[in-house]
Design a protein around this motif. Structure first.
Motif, PDB file in Angstrom:
ATOM      1  N   PHE A  87       0.832  -1.209   0.000  1.00 56.40           N
ATOM      2  CA  PHE A  87       0.000   0.000   0.000  1.00 56.40           C
ATOM      3  C   PHE A  87       0.863   1.253   0.000  1.00 56.40           C
ATOM      4  O   PHE A  87       0.583   2.230  -0.710  1.00 56.40           O
ATOM      5  CB  PHE A  87      -0.936   0.010   1.215  1.00 56.40           C
ATOM      6  N   PHE A  88       1.937   1.232   0.793  1.00 53.60           N
ATOM      7  CA  PHE A  88       2.799   2.410   0.882  1.00 53.60           C
ATOM      8  C   PHE A  88       3.699   2.561  -0.344  1.00 53.60           C
ATOM      9  O   PHE A  88       4.141   3.672  -0.659  1.00 53.60           O
ATOM     10  CB  PHE A  88       3.610   2.372   2.174  1.00 53.60           C
ATOM     11  N   SER A  93       4.674   6.193  -4.712  1.00 59.05           N
ATOM     12  CA  SER A  93       4.780   6.340  -6.168  1.00 59.05           C
ATOM     13  C   SER A  93       3.876   7.447  -6.682  1.00 59.05           C
ATOM     14  O   SER A  93       4.265   8.231  -7.565  1.00 59.05           O
ATOM     15  CB  SER A  93       4.428   5.018  -6.855  1.00 59.05           C
ATOM     16  N   PHE A  94       2.666   7.537  -6.129  1.00 58.91           N
ATOM     17  CA  PHE A  94       1.752   8.606  -6.552  1.00 58.91           C
ATOM     18  C   PHE A  94       2.295   9.985  -6.156  1.00 58.91           C
ATOM     19  O   PHE A  94       2.129  10.964  -6.900  1.00 58.91           O
ATOM     20  CB  PHE A  94       0.361   8.391  -5.953  1.00 58.91           C
ATOM     21  N   ILE A  95       2.939  10.061  -4.997  1.00 57.20           N
ATOM     22  CA  ILE A  95       3.523  11.346  -4.581  1.00 57.20           C
ATOM     23  C   ILE A  95       4.615  11.764  -5.557  1.00 57.20           C
ATOM     24  O   ILE A  95       4.691  12.927  -5.981  1.00 57.20           O
ATOM     25  CB  ILE A  95       4.087  11.252  -3.141  1.00 57.20           C
ATOM     26  N   ILE A  96       5.484  10.818  -5.942  1.00 60.41           N
ATOM     27  CA  ILE A  96       6.543  11.125  -6.916  1.00 60.41           C
ATOM     28  C   ILE A  96       5.931  11.564  -8.240  1.00 60.41           C
ATOM     29  O   ILE A  96       6.380  12.527  -8.863  1.00 60.41           O
ATOM     30  CB  ILE A  96       7.448   9.898  -7.145  1.00 60.41           C
ATOM     31  N   GLY A 108       8.263  11.389  -1.565  1.00 64.71           N
ATOM     32  CA  GLY A 108       7.749  10.235  -2.282  1.00 64.71           C
ATOM     33  C   GLY A 108       8.777   9.133  -2.416  1.00 64.71           C
ATOM     34  O   GLY A 108       8.460   7.938  -2.256  1.00 64.71           O
ATOM     35  N   VAL A 109      10.025   9.512  -2.718  1.00 67.38           N
ATOM     36  CA  VAL A 109      11.108   8.533  -2.863  1.00 67.38           C
ATOM     37  C   VAL A 109      11.332   7.769  -1.566  1.00 67.38           C
ATOM     38  O   VAL A 109      11.495   6.540  -1.568  1.00 67.38           O
ATOM     39  CB  VAL A 109      12.407   9.246  -3.315  1.00 67.38           C
ATOM     40  N   VAL A 110      11.315   8.479  -0.440  1.00 67.65           N
ATOM     41  CA  VAL A 110      11.537   7.830   0.855  1.00 67.65           C
ATOM     42  C   VAL A 110      10.402   6.848   1.178  1.00 67.65           C
ATOM     43  O   VAL A 110      10.651   5.704   1.588  1.00 67.65           O
ATOM     44  CB  VAL A 110      11.681   8.880   1.977  1.00 67.65           C
ATOM     45  N   ILE A 111       9.156   7.273   0.995  1.00 64.21           N
ATOM     46  CA  ILE A 111       8.021   6.395   1.311  1.00 64.21           C
ATOM     47  C   ILE A 111       8.027   5.156   0.420  1.00 64.21           C
ATOM     48  O   ILE A 111       7.917   4.019   0.903  1.00 64.21           O
ATOM     49  CB  ILE A 111       6.687   7.159   1.152  1.00 64.21           C
ATOM     50  N   ALA A 112       8.164   5.355  -0.894  1.00 65.62           N
ATOM     51  CA  ALA A 112       8.161   4.223  -1.825  1.00 65.62           C
ATOM     52  C   ALA A 112       9.356   3.309  -1.584  1.00 65.62           C
ATOM     53  O   ALA A 112       9.230   2.080  -1.636  1.00 65.62           O
ATOM     54  CB  ALA A 112       8.167   4.727  -3.268  1.00 65.62           C
TER      55      ALA A 112
END
Length: 431
Positions: A87-88, A93-96, A108-112
């Motif tokens: 899910f994360f 990816s959507f944030i990036i 976004g890079v950190v979360i993905a």
């Protein structure tokens, strides 16, 4: 190597497909970032150190996710962590995809990266603990096909959107987000898939209980005190580190290299990478057929030799971009025979079932941290001396090749089979 071929059933194949998406996403994130780097460099006016920082942040995040995710999945359950991770990946990816500034890109890079890093060792453990040992090679090699498709599809999307600027990056990462979200829906909401997960696990547990192997929980500290597990850990980490540095370099920076160093267009660079990865996919299909056979290690030796020769030629004739292209394509094919697939097969074979995610995540995390450090300076090193970079990669090939040969010799000499290690697992757990 098994003498009889174990057949993979329908449930096994479906599990490999759903769990193998983790390998697809891991590769797609890495390569999509590489495709997008020259786009972001132009659109957001990024210098070489900021370019290196973005790549490094992804790699470090994957490393941190591997450290934590493997341990969490062994502690709280593979399936639980397996479902949360994906899910994360979608969220990051959507944030990036919709970022238009460096701070949002980094978030976004950190979360993905964290989620993808946690998902990979967990997915491998989910697969391997539900498979017959005689099918480990094909099961793990199958995930490599997803890995290659992740590279291939990312390069293809980059090619067809090469003239679209920031829209290209949006499409690249938006697609990854969609795939991750759909995979999460299957993992969480599909009753049929949950039945497959638990049904295969129960079958393997029954088989293990019949062989009287104790499946008590094993702590990382205890595992690191046992040389039977530490020796493979050290050797596999060295092998994977020096294989991963060249692989990560070209996965992340081949487009940047061709555009900024060799002065080719974004379209030309993506076409070259696409051709290389089509070749990679073809090699992977062949490897799938031999991964559980006596040809696994002869193929490994061929892969090591091809990688070494490719980098030597590229380093010698670094001023000719055409030579680099041919060498890069040959090297890409070699990675299937002597790289990630072998690391995954050995990892899932050498470690006990109840500690596979922890051990693999620990090793994977170390490798990604070291690779991140290297990737931080890679764009600057490319600009300073492409020849020097290529000869550094020659040295990496020598080290990972030597490590692979030592691992194979130790397997033969000490008979370090999965059954031996499972027996040692039971002894350690009962202490």
């Amino acid at each position: 190597m098994p003498n009889t071929k174990v057949k993979l059933g329908r449930d096994n194949v479906l599990l490999i497909i759903v769990a193998g998406i983790a390998s697809y996403l891991d590769a797609a994130l890495l390569v999509s970032l590489g495709v997008a780097l020259p786009i972001w460099a132009r659109s957001l006016s990024l210098n070489s150190w900021l370019i290196g920082l973005l790549s490094t942040m992804l790699t470090l995040s994957v490393a941190a996710g591997s450290f934590v995710g493997g341990w969490l999945s062994d502690k709280f359950g593979r399936v639980t962590v397996f479902n949360v991770d994906i899910f994360f990946v979608a969220l990051g990816s959507f944030i990036i995809a919709f970022s238009n500034s460096v701070p949002f890109l980094m978030v976004g890079v950190v979360i993905a990266g964290l989620a993808s890093g946690a998902d990979l060792p967990t997915s491998l453990a989910v697969i391997s603990e539900r498979m017959d040992k005689g099918a480990y090679g094909r099961a793990i090699a199958s995930t490599q096909i997803f890995w290659t498709i992740g590279i291939l599809l990312s390069q293809f999307i980059g090619m067809i959107t090469a003239s679209q600027g920031m829209t290209s990056a949006t499409v690249l990462f938006g697609w990854i987000g969609i795939v991750a979200f759909l995979n999460w829906c299957v993992r969480v909401f599909s009753k049929g898939f949950r039945n497959i997960e638990y049904g295969l696990a129960e079958a393997v547990e029954q088989e293990v209980s019949e062989s009287q192997v104790d499946k008590g929980k094993m702590k990382l500290a205890d595992l690191l005190k046992n040389r039977v597990f530490v020796l493979p850990l050290i050797l596999l980490t060295i092998f994977y580190l020096f294989w991963n540095i060249p692989a990560n370099t070209w996965g992340s920076f081949v487009n940047y290299f061709l555009v900024t160093v060799d002065k080719q267009s974004q379209l030309v660079s993506t076409v070259i990478a696409l051709v290389a990865n089509v070749f990679c996919l073809l090699v992977n299909v062949v490897y799938l057929k031999i991964s559980d056979s006596k040809y696994r290690y002869p193929a490994m030796y061929v892969g090591i030799a091809v990688a070494f020769v490719a980098f030597v030629i590229a380093g010698t004739f670094s001023e000719f971009w055409q030579v680099f292209v041919v060498s890069y394509i040959l090297y890409s094919g070699s990675t299937i025979l002597c790289g990630e697939a072998l690391y995954k097969i050995w990892s899932q074979t050498f470690y006990p079932v109840e500690a596979r995610a922890t051990m693999t995540g620990f090793s994977y995390g170390i490798v990604r941290v070291m690779t991140a450090i290297f990737s931080l300076a890679t764009p600057t090193l490319m600009g300073y001396s492409p020849k020097l970079l290529l000869w550094v990669l020659v040295g990496c090939t020598v080290i990972f090749g030597a490590s692979a040969i030592i691992i194979v010799q130790l397997i033969k000499r000490f008979k370090m089979t999965s059954s031996d290690l499972q027996s040692d697992s039971a002894n350690l757990s009962s202490r």
